[in-house]
Design a protein around this motif. Sequence first.
Motif, PDB file in Angstrom:
ATOM      1  N   PHE A  81       0.827  -1.202   0.000  1.00  0.00           N
ATOM      2  CA  PHE A  81       0.000   0.000   0.000  1.00  0.00           C
ATOM      3  C   PHE A  81       0.861   1.253   0.000  1.00  0.00           C
ATOM      4  O   PHE A  81       0.405   2.318   0.309  1.00  0.00           O
ATOM      5  CB  PHE A  81      -0.919  -0.025   1.226  1.00  0.00           C
ATOM      6  CG  PHE A  81      -0.161  -0.274   2.493  1.00  0.00           C
ATOM      7  CD1 PHE A  81       0.359   0.794   3.207  1.00  0.00           C
ATOM      8  CD2 PHE A  81       0.086  -1.568   2.938  1.00  0.00           C
ATOM      9  CE1 PHE A  81       1.100   0.568   4.345  1.00  0.00           C
ATOM     10  CE2 PHE A  81       0.823  -1.788   4.087  1.00  0.00           C
ATOM     11  CZ  PHE A  81       1.336  -0.724   4.795  1.00  0.00           C
ATOM     12  N   ILE A  82       2.128   1.108  -0.292  1.00  0.00           N
ATOM     13  CA  ILE A  82       2.977   2.296  -0.267  1.00  0.00           C
ATOM     14  C   ILE A  82       3.337   2.692  -1.690  1.00  0.00           C
ATOM     15  O   ILE A  82       2.706   3.562  -2.260  1.00  0.00           O
ATOM     16  CB  ILE A  82       4.213   2.094   0.625  1.00  0.00           C
ATOM     17  CG1 ILE A  82       3.739   1.774   2.053  1.00  0.00           C
ATOM     18  CG2 ILE A  82       5.077   3.349   0.647  1.00  0.00           C
ATOM     19  CD1 ILE A  82       4.781   1.194   2.952  1.00  0.00           C
ATOM     20  N   VAL A  83       4.293   2.042  -2.280  1.00  0.00           N
ATOM     21  CA  VAL A  83       4.703   2.439  -3.624  1.00  0.00           C
ATOM     22  C   VAL A  83       4.865   1.243  -4.560  1.00  0.00           C
ATOM     23  O   VAL A  83       4.438   1.269  -5.711  1.00  0.00           O
ATOM     24  CB  VAL A  83       6.032   3.237  -3.561  1.00  0.00           C
ATOM     25  CG1 VAL A  83       6.656   3.354  -4.924  1.00  0.00           C
ATOM     26  CG2 VAL A  83       5.786   4.630  -2.987  1.00  0.00           C
ATOM     27  N   GLN A 129      -2.884   7.528  -4.228  1.00  0.00           N
ATOM     28  CA  GLN A 129      -3.486   6.657  -3.227  1.00  0.00           C
ATOM     29  C   GLN A 129      -4.676   7.337  -2.579  1.00  0.00           C
ATOM     30  O   GLN A 129      -4.653   8.534  -2.315  1.00  0.00           O
ATOM     31  CB  GLN A 129      -2.460   6.299  -2.158  1.00  0.00           C
ATOM     32  CG  GLN A 129      -1.424   5.340  -2.684  1.00  0.00           C
ATOM     33  CD  GLN A 129      -0.318   5.097  -1.692  1.00  0.00           C
ATOM     34  OE1 GLN A 129      -0.164   5.822  -0.721  1.00  0.00           O
ATOM     35  NE2 GLN A 129       0.466   4.075  -1.951  1.00  0.00           N
ATOM     36  N   PRO A 140       3.567  -0.480 -14.502  1.00  0.00           N
ATOM     37  CA  PRO A 140       3.906  -0.142 -15.894  1.00  0.00           C
ATOM     38  C   PRO A 140       5.265  -0.655 -16.356  1.00  0.00           C
ATOM     39  O   PRO A 140       5.648  -0.412 -17.493  1.00  0.00           O
ATOM     40  CB  PRO A 140       3.903   1.395 -15.893  1.00  0.00           C
ATOM     41  CG  PRO A 140       3.872   1.823 -14.478  1.00  0.00           C
ATOM     42  CD  PRO A 140       3.784   0.642 -13.590  1.00  0.00           C
ATOM     43  N   ILE A 166       2.336  -0.247  -6.860  1.00  0.00           N
ATOM     44  CA  ILE A 166       1.885   0.687  -7.890  1.00  0.00           C
ATOM     45  C   ILE A 166       2.955   0.875  -8.952  1.00  0.00           C
ATOM     46  O   ILE A 166       2.703   0.779 -10.145  1.00  0.00           O
ATOM     47  CB  ILE A 166       1.543   2.041  -7.219  1.00  0.00           C
ATOM     48  CG1 ILE A 166       0.371   1.846  -6.247  1.00  0.00           C
ATOM     49  CG2 ILE A 166       1.233   3.100  -8.254  1.00  0.00           C
ATOM     50  CD1 ILE A 166       0.256   2.944  -5.222  1.00  0.00           C
ATOM     51  N   ILE A 167       4.165   1.126  -8.498  1.00  0.00           N
ATOM     52  CA  ILE A 167       5.235   1.520  -9.407  1.00  0.00           C
ATOM     53  C   ILE A 167       5.665   0.369 -10.326  1.00  0.00           C
ATOM     54  O   ILE A 167       6.216   0.585 -11.395  1.00  0.00           O
ATOM     55  CB  ILE A 167       6.427   2.100  -8.595  1.00  0.00           C
ATOM     56  CG1 ILE A 167       7.032   3.272  -9.336  1.00  0.00           C
ATOM     57  CG2 ILE A 167       7.464   1.072  -8.251  1.00  0.00           C
ATOM     58  CD1 ILE A 167       6.215   4.515  -9.267  1.00  0.00           C
ATOM     59  N   ARG A 223       3.020   4.574   6.321  1.00  0.00           N
ATOM     60  CA  ARG A 223       3.235   5.497   5.196  1.00  0.00           C
ATOM     61  C   ARG A 223       3.967   6.748   5.662  1.00  0.00           C
ATOM     62  O   ARG A 223       4.818   7.283   4.954  1.00  0.00           O
ATOM     63  CB  ARG A 223       1.893   5.887   4.565  1.00  0.00           C
ATOM     64  CG  ARG A 223       1.347   4.819   3.642  1.00  0.00           C
ATOM     65  CD  ARG A 223       0.089   5.320   2.967  1.00  0.00           C
ATOM     66  NE  ARG A 223      -0.468   4.319   2.070  1.00  0.00           N
ATOM     67  CZ  ARG A 223      -1.640   4.443   1.469  1.00  0.00           C
ATOM     68  NH1 ARG A 223      -2.387   5.504   1.670  1.00  0.00           N
ATOM     69  NH2 ARG A 223      -2.074   3.497   0.648  1.00  0.00           N
TER      70      ARG A 223
END
Lengths: 152, 440
Positions: A95-97, B411, A104, A100-101, B423
Amino acid sequence: MKKFLLSFLLIISSLVFFNVQASDDIIGGLTLEENFQLAKKFPMPSPWLLAAQCSACHGTLGAEYNEIIPPLAGMNKEEFIERMQEYKTGEANDFIVMGIITQPITDEEIIAMAEFFAEQKPVPWSKEKGHKDVVVPEWAKMEVNKHDKGVE
Amino acid sequence: MNNQNHNKKDGLSRRQMLKLLGASALTYGLLGASTKAFSNTAPHIVIVGGGIGGAAAAKYLRLLNAEVKITVIEPNSQYIFCPGSNEVIPGWVTLEDLMVTYTTLKTRYKVNVIHDKATTIDYDKKQVKLEKGDVLSYHKLIVSPGPTHGYHAIEGFSKELADGDFPAAYDAGRQTMNLRNQILAMKKGGTVIIAPPENDYRCPPAPYERASFVAAMLKENNPTGKILILDAKDEFVLSNNYIPYWEKTFGYGTDNSMIEWVQKKKGGEVVKLDASNHAVVTADGQTHKGDVINIIPPEAAGQFALKNDLADDRWCPVEFQDFSSTRHKDVYVIGDSVDGSPMPKTGYIASNQARVVVQAINDELHGREVGTPFIVNDCVAMAGHDYGMALSTTFRYAGKGERLKDLYYVQGLETNPAKQLIRQQVAENWQRTFRKDIFE
């Protein structure tokens, strides 16, 4: 050190016990498909440049130790690929990066990064402030208002 | 790809460049960096600006190439990181924590740092003039001057007032400290006005992060104090996190809210500072009195870039394969001065643009095709010392003359307190690591 260890354990346990909440996340720009089409159209960015994009969080070419964000330099190639693919496919989505990163980034790019990082020497950098010759002007002197982070 | 076009505008042919570089000049790691003086024929890469973009360019160029001569021109002998400087206002970190020197760059990375101000570029002679009279010849020039703060865009506002009673505090430094001290000394129940600028400007979530931190400060020391955000925009990035956080923590949206946010369309845009009455005037003609007034003025490319004809109007256009200026050859522009949309203006982006540029320059020096750029941005912001958030974007090359194409992910609201805290911890971790990555 203890604080960072605890935080790291918190992250690990969170990955196991919490589900990713994506209800009001905002996604925009290219679609993943358009992104991969562009990736195909032009030569792959160099492994050095791909790896260097990680530096700002993981330390110079992945070499930073002693922090919550783990080092990448010297990481086993297969392990790197496996971890990146787990993030990318959502199997180990966080849930941080990273969850997501990784979306792609192409499989070829992941392999190139894995090979690059496997060849880097991990450098244990000190957590100590490196700039001992900083001169603090009178106007900049202040007391820290230490807040309770709740994890110490 | 695009190599022919690319070489056409270079002042030096590839053959000349290779000759300058010397036959033995293969890239090798930092351990190979010689302690001997650089050869007189070594290519000279001059970097204007020793902020995040300029320092990252110097360090990462050295990581790629042990032979080139690298010079950074920077007036200040120390740099204060902007990322993390909002935390100085409530005193969660000190300015000292954010201060670095150029010593590591000089000693470990063999970068010549000249503490002077670059004034003019002679594009024909490929020279940069410095204020104290020095003239430096360059093979390639990287321009990373940071933004110009357009104080005069707000009637009645000026740099002198910002250095005095009305700190903008949008470069970390004395104004940051002044803003902190004013808020600490504010009368009970007073009002802090924060006026964020129109787009584009450095670090888009920063004014709202600042409002959150000031609210936390007031809650502790001055609980009847208020924050009035008078905005030159109708929306802001990460509002999907900030607004719910404000609702939960500061009563946002109720009559007792500590924070009020006025959008541009609701009359939020500040057009004038009335310094003698300690008030601002908005576009709809209303006057708002503030005990502390923090106007963040609109931005443009840095003065050095504007004065040297590198900007079209407000920002500097570049070719995105290598960030070479489209206006002058052998010059590259990075950081806040670039007309880089959809890339936001962040230190993270500046450092990653620097990595693209130095790879391109190094490729060219070695007679290789210039590689494809790829850029990552992670904006890590906080709402408080218990809530962090991130916005992640990747930027891909889309061809000559095209802007980079983004794929972004903001987010959403995080309700799990453990995850909020993690976070936040990661955001703090990132700031430390980032400072080391650029300056150590």
